[in-house]
Design an enzyme around this catalytic site. Sequence first.
Site, PDB file in Angstrom:
ATOM      1  N   GLU A  44      48.883  39.174  51.134  1.00  0.00           N
ATOM      2  CA  GLU A  44      47.964  39.998  50.356  1.00  0.00           C
ATOM      3  C   GLU A  44      48.699  41.254  49.906  1.00  0.00           C
ATOM      4  O   GLU A  44      49.183  42.029  50.733  1.00  0.00           O
ATOM      5  CB  GLU A  44      46.732  40.376  51.173  1.00  0.00           C
ATOM      6  CG  GLU A  44      45.712  41.154  50.336  1.00  0.00           C
ATOM      7  CD  GLU A  44      44.517  41.655  51.135  1.00  0.00           C
ATOM      8  OE1 GLU A  44      43.494  41.968  50.511  1.00  0.00           O
ATOM      9  OE2 GLU A  44      44.615  41.751  52.379  1.00  0.00           O
ATOM     10  N   ASP A 118      44.600  47.529  41.156  1.00  0.00           N
ATOM     11  CA  ASP A 118      44.415  48.597  40.174  1.00  0.00           C
ATOM     12  C   ASP A 118      44.639  48.007  38.773  1.00  0.00           C
ATOM     13  O   ASP A 118      45.711  47.471  38.497  1.00  0.00           O
ATOM     14  CB  ASP A 118      45.419  49.718  40.438  1.00  0.00           C
ATOM     15  CG  ASP A 118      45.126  50.978  39.630  1.00  0.00           C
ATOM     16  OD1 ASP A 118      44.583  50.864  38.514  1.00  0.00           O
ATOM     17  OD2 ASP A 118      45.455  52.076  40.113  1.00  0.00           O
TER      18      ASP A 118
END
Length: 211
Positions: A44, A118
Amino acid sequence: MRLRHKPWAADFIKEHDDIAVLNPFDYRGKWQELFEINQPIGLEIGTGKGQFIANMAQQNKHMNFIGIEKAESIIVTAIQKVLDAEVSNAHLIHENAKDLRDIIAENEIDIIYLNFSDPWPKTRHEKRRLTYHAFLDQYQSILKDDGRIVLKTDNRHFFEYSIVSFSQFGMTLEEVTLDLHKLEDDTNVMTEYEEKFSSKGQPIYRCIAKF
């Protein structure tokens, strides 16, 4: 959003070196040695506060997990969640991994998770998006031949950008979902952001891609 400084964070990370890998560059090509069982590894990128990786490790004992998070004040929360989960198949890396190939060797990873990355919406920041072609080149190197990227986001523009980026890179899209929670996928593990956005009725987008 400005992160609150936690002066105790660095010491906390060092104290929990059973979870936080303090020398990740030394494990390049040897990540399986860090785990009790040799089994597929999920990575991740941007693990945040750790809800996803802690719960994934609990629910998927047949896999090992590595989470990378650059923010010191955030990764301490992730460490605590992995501790609370009482799992041995999850480790965390506190690094700003500009090039994952410095930390992970070729063909070491089975699945990459990009959760609510983001979106960097301004065009001049395109190179910072985690699905920009330079990042895809890194992912292709560290993933096994049958490896996959699983992306989840609430940002429609970033989702569409990522699908185009995957396609232009020659990847195959196995799944494109415009409202993940309508699928009632029992295997889906939510992140903190996912819980927040979905509770407000915001659709969650998911795609799964292969090289």
